[in-house]
Structure formats: C-alpha cells, structure tokens
Design an enzyme around this catalytic site. Structure first.
Site, PDB file in Angstrom:
ATOM      1  N   HIS A  87       0.838  -1.204   0.000  1.00  0.00           N
ATOM      2  CA  HIS A  87       0.000   0.000   0.000  1.00  0.00           C
ATOM      3  C   HIS A  87       0.871   1.251   0.000  1.00  0.00           C
ATOM      4  O   HIS A  87       1.710   1.423   0.886  1.00  0.00           O
ATOM      5  CB  HIS A  87      -0.893  -0.032   1.238  1.00  0.00           C
ATOM      6  CG  HIS A  87      -1.856   1.097   1.333  1.00  0.00           C
ATOM      7  ND1 HIS A  87      -1.946   1.899   2.431  1.00  0.00           N
ATOM      8  CD2 HIS A  87      -2.788   1.564   0.447  1.00  0.00           C
ATOM      9  CE1 HIS A  87      -2.892   2.806   2.234  1.00  0.00           C
ATOM     10  NE2 HIS A  87      -3.422   2.619   1.038  1.00  0.00           N
ATOM     11  N   ARG A  88       0.637   2.111  -0.993  1.00  0.00           N
ATOM     12  CA  ARG A  88       1.463   3.315  -1.215  1.00  0.00           C
ATOM     13  C   ARG A  88       2.947   2.918  -1.228  1.00  0.00           C
ATOM     14  O   ARG A  88       3.788   3.620  -0.670  1.00  0.00           O
ATOM     15  CB  ARG A  88       1.166   4.395  -0.175  1.00  0.00           C
ATOM     16  CG  ARG A  88      -0.316   4.765  -0.086  1.00  0.00           C
ATOM     17  CD  ARG A  88      -0.626   5.897   0.874  1.00  0.00           C
ATOM     18  NE  ARG A  88      -2.035   5.842   1.282  1.00  0.00           N
ATOM     19  CZ  ARG A  88      -2.600   6.572   2.235  1.00  0.00           C
ATOM     20  NH1 ARG A  88      -1.866   7.457   2.880  1.00  0.00           N
ATOM     21  NH2 ARG A  88      -3.867   6.443   2.531  1.00  0.00           N
TER      22      ARG A  88
ATOM     23  N   GLU B 155       0.694  -0.660  -4.855  1.00  0.00           N
ATOM     24  CA  GLU B 155      -0.363   0.319  -5.124  1.00  0.00           C
ATOM     25  C   GLU B 155       0.188   1.700  -4.841  1.00  0.00           C
ATOM     26  O   GLU B 155       0.986   1.887  -3.904  1.00  0.00           O
ATOM     27  CB  GLU B 155      -1.564   0.048  -4.200  1.00  0.00           C
ATOM     28  CG  GLU B 155      -2.752   0.976  -4.398  1.00  0.00           C
ATOM     29  CD  GLU B 155      -2.807   2.176  -3.450  1.00  0.00           C
ATOM     30  OE1 GLU B 155      -3.771   2.940  -3.540  1.00  0.00           O
ATOM     31  OE2 GLU B 155      -1.872   2.365  -2.628  1.00  0.00           O
TER      32      GLU B 155
ATOM     33  N   ASP C 206      -0.980   6.195  -5.478  1.00  0.00           N
ATOM     34  CA  ASP C 206      -2.038   7.147  -5.831  1.00  0.00           C
ATOM     35  C   ASP C 206      -1.509   8.143  -6.857  1.00  0.00           C
ATOM     36  O   ASP C 206      -0.379   8.619  -6.733  1.00  0.00           O
ATOM     37  CB  ASP C 206      -2.488   7.898  -4.580  1.00  0.00           C
ATOM     38  CG  ASP C 206      -2.857   6.939  -3.458  1.00  0.00           C
ATOM     39  OD1 ASP C 206      -3.876   6.256  -3.583  1.00  0.00           O
ATOM     40  OD2 ASP C 206      -2.086   6.861  -2.471  1.00  0.00           O
TER      41      ASP C 206
ATOM     42  N   HIS D 292      -0.986  11.196  -2.376  1.00  0.00           N
ATOM     43  CA  HIS D 292      -2.301  10.792  -1.850  1.00  0.00           C
ATOM     44  C   HIS D 292      -3.236  11.951  -1.548  1.00  0.00           C
ATOM     45  O   HIS D 292      -4.382  11.991  -2.010  1.00  0.00           O
ATOM     46  CB  HIS D 292      -2.125   9.938  -0.591  1.00  0.00           C
ATOM     47  CG  HIS D 292      -3.416   9.445  -0.015  1.00  0.00           C
ATOM     48  ND1 HIS D 292      -4.181  10.181   0.870  1.00  0.00           N
ATOM     49  CD2 HIS D 292      -4.106   8.295  -0.230  1.00  0.00           C
ATOM     50  CE1 HIS D 292      -5.263   9.502   1.192  1.00  0.00           C
ATOM     51  NE2 HIS D 292      -5.248   8.353   0.536  1.00  0.00           N
TER      52      HIS D 292
ATOM     53  N   GLU E  15      -3.940   4.057  -8.617  1.00  0.00           N
ATOM     54  CA  GLU E  15      -5.230   4.570  -8.142  1.00  0.00           C
ATOM     55  C   GLU E  15      -5.395   6.013  -8.616  1.00  0.00           C
ATOM     56  O   GLU E  15      -4.605   6.890  -8.259  1.00  0.00           O
ATOM     57  CB  GLU E  15      -5.324   4.490  -6.616  1.00  0.00           C
ATOM     58  CG  GLU E  15      -6.699   4.947  -6.145  1.00  0.00           C
ATOM     59  CD  GLU E  15      -6.846   5.080  -4.645  1.00  0.00           C
ATOM     60  OE1 GLU E  15      -6.074   4.479  -3.884  1.00  0.00           O
ATOM     61  OE2 GLU E  15      -7.759   5.830  -4.244  1.00  0.00           O
TER      62      GLU E  15
ATOM     63  N   LYS F 114      -6.659   9.394  -8.269  1.00  0.00           N
ATOM     64  CA  LYS F 114      -7.191  10.196  -7.158  1.00  0.00           C
ATOM     65  C   LYS F 114      -7.943  11.423  -7.659  1.00  0.00           C
ATOM     66  O   LYS F 114      -8.845  11.902  -6.983  1.00  0.00           O
ATOM     67  CB  LYS F 114      -6.045  10.660  -6.246  1.00  0.00           C
ATOM     68  CG  LYS F 114      -5.643   9.666  -5.196  1.00  0.00           C
ATOM     69  CD  LYS F 114      -6.708   9.468  -4.129  1.00  0.00           C
ATOM     70  CE  LYS F 114      -6.270   8.458  -3.075  1.00  0.00           C
ATOM     71  NZ  LYS F 114      -7.386   7.685  -2.520  1.00  0.00           N
TER      72      LYS F 114
ATOM     73  N   ASP G 182       0.330  -1.956   4.463  1.00  0.00           N
ATOM     74  CA  ASP G 182       1.516  -1.104   4.632  1.00  0.00           C
ATOM     75  C   ASP G 182       2.743  -1.959   4.935  1.00  0.00           C
ATOM     76  O   ASP G 182       3.868  -1.464   4.877  1.00  0.00           O
ATOM     77  CB  ASP G 182       1.293  -0.131   5.802  1.00  0.00           C
ATOM     78  CG  ASP G 182       0.106   0.793   5.581  1.00  0.00           C
ATOM     79  OD1 ASP G 182      -0.217   1.097   4.411  1.00  0.00           O
ATOM     80  OD2 ASP G 182      -0.501   1.216   6.594  1.00  0.00           O
TER      81      ASP G 182
HETATM   82  O1  G3P Z   1      -6.422   1.373  -3.237  1.00  0.00           O
HETATM   83  C1  G3P Z   1      -6.581   1.006  -1.905  1.00  0.00           C
HETATM   84  C2  G3P Z   1      -6.403   2.190  -0.996  1.00  0.00           C
HETATM   85  O2  G3P Z   1      -5.213   2.838  -1.345  1.00  0.00           O
HETATM   86  C3  G3P Z   1      -7.558   3.149  -1.079  1.00  0.00           C
HETATM   87  O3  G3P Z   1      -7.517   4.149  -0.108  1.00  0.00           O
HETATM   88  O4  G3P Z   1      -7.034   6.382   0.750  1.00  0.00           O
HETATM   89  O5  G3P Z   1      -5.300   4.620   0.905  1.00  0.00           O
HETATM   90  O6  G3P Z   1      -5.867   5.643  -1.300  1.00  0.00           O
HETATM   91  P1  G3P Z   1      -6.378   5.246   0.056  1.00  0.00           P
HETATM   92 MG    MG Z   2      -4.607   4.470  -2.589  1.00  0.00          MG
END
Ligand code: G3P
Ligand code: MG
Length: 233
Positions: A11-12, A38, A40, A53, A105, A107, A225
């Site tokens: 994540h990120r 992943e 953003d 993000h 992703e 945004k 994470d």
């Molecule tokens: O794509 C999963 C997750 O990243 C979505 O929420 O706010 O962390 O971008 P956020």
């Molecule tokens: Mg995300």
C-alpha cells in the site's frame, strides 16, 4: 480452507517501512517481496501525473496548502520524507520496470483517466504486459472513462461502503477486482463479486490475524503497509 492464491499488494509502496508514495516506498515494497504495489496518482494543472495521496501537502511533505495551487517546480523541490521527492507516474513505472504489478489509483478526475491511459499505452507499446497493470478509483465515472479509453487494461472498482446492488458497479465497469475497505467486508458482497468472476481485495490490512480471517472468508488479497507481514502468513 484457503484459496490457493492470495495477493499481497504493498500500500502506497510499503508505507509502514518508507515514506508513502515515494520511489523508496515502491522499491521497499518490491524488496520485501510484494508481487504488487499500489500508489495514488493525481493530475496536476500542469498536466504532470504526480504520485501523491492527499489534496494538501502538509501531512507528508515540508510544503503547505493545496498541491494544485503550487507550480510543478516548487512541488518537485519538496521533501516527501527522508529526502525523497514527489515522483511522477513515469518515474515510478521506470523504477518498477515490470518487476511487479502496479495498481494505479486515480485520485483526481477531469482528465486524469485520459492522461493515465496515454502513459500506460506507451509502456504497453514498450513491452509491458497489460496484466501488470490494475487501474482503480473511488471516482467510478473517471474509472469508466478510463475503461472506455483503454479497455484492455484491467480495472478495479474501489468501494468504501456496501452498495444496494452489491458488486453491480464492478460488473457494469467490466472490472477485474472490487477493492473494498476493511470496514465494509460483507460475505454477501464477496459472494456476489465471485459469482461474477470478480476478485475481492481489501484495504488497508496490517494485522496478521485480520489477514488470516479475510483469507478464510475467501478474500483474494489485501493492500497492506507491511507486505512482509502478509507474506509471512
Ligand atoms: O487502493 C486502496 C487504498 O489505497 C484506497 O484508499 O485512501 O489509501 O488511497 P487510500
Ligand atoms: Mg490508494
């Protein structure tokens, strides 16, 4: 009891180990063994696609105010943590270099789908397999637009809730995955997605016990994470 495949998505990048959405975080996620990362993406008014993000700079950089209000050169001079810069989509893709799958992703809306589709098209033409990409968004109309522009690229519908028509939005989008908040995991939603051949990934899961429980429920993967924790279970 467990499905054979359980997908671990950093994540990120791997924000538990490095400043989120930076080249270091992406590289760390890969080094930890995550098969997917992943991150953003926002379209800056200059047209640049920035990996970032928040709408504002304050939480993750030494800048202040709205990202969209700052000139690109000023944004690129900021410290995004540990001396890391705010990267562009192209810089992240060049770093990844097909080593893992990338979940982009979206945004922002209003031109983001079109710009990202153009960048992905150029990387596919340069040899990236389409299966290495997953484009997702909470902004489902923007994701719809992306799917019209690049129907060959897999997309994932992001949800932070349980819709009346269950996985219907993912089905309508032709999505490969439903990316669901851990707050709203419901067995009926998982079952409806699976009945339509749609995988369910859950964000953001950092507790190994929760990862095990989700896997027992039939969830196909998690955003975390800490990819090392998910890979260890
Ligand atoms: O794509 C999963 C997750 O990243 C979505 O929420 O706010 O962390 O971008 P956020
Ligand atoms: Mg995300």
């Amino acid at each position: 009891m467990f499905s054979s495949a359980f997908t671990v998505i950093g994540h990120r990048g791997a924000r538990g180990h490095a400043p989120e959405n930076t080249l270091l975080a992406i590289d760390t996620g890969i080094a930890l063994g995550a098969p997917w990362v992943e991150f953003d993406v926002q379209r800056h008014p200059s047209g640049a696609l920035l990996v970032f993000h928040d709408l504002t700079l304050d939480r993750t950089t030494n800048g202040h105010g709205f990202l969209a209000d700052q000139p690109l050169a000023a944004l690129r001079a900021l410290d995004a943590g540990g001396g890391q810069l705010i990267p562009t989509l192209q810089e992240v893709l060049d770093l990844v270099d097909q080593r893992v799958g990338v979940n982009i992703e979206l945004k922002s809306a209003g031109g983001t789908a079109e710009a990202v589709a153009a960048v992905i098209r150029s990387y596919v033409e340069a040899g990236w397999p389409v299966e290495k990409f997953l484009v997702s968004s909470f902004h489902l109309p923007e994701l719809w637009e992306f799917k019209q522009l690049a129907p060959e690229i897999p997309v994932g519908a992001l949800l932070c809730g349980v819709p009346l028509d269950w996985a219907g939005c993912a089905l309508e989008l032709g999505a490969a995955t439903l990316n669901l908040s851990s707050e709203f995991v419901d067995p009926r939603l998982i079952a409806d997605a699976h009945a339509h051949g749609i995988k369910v990934y859950v964000y953001t899961v950092n507790d190994p016990a929760e990862m095990r429980l989700l896997r027992q429920m039939g969830v196909d993967g998690v955003f975390t994470d800490y990819p090392d924790r998910a890979l260890a279970i």
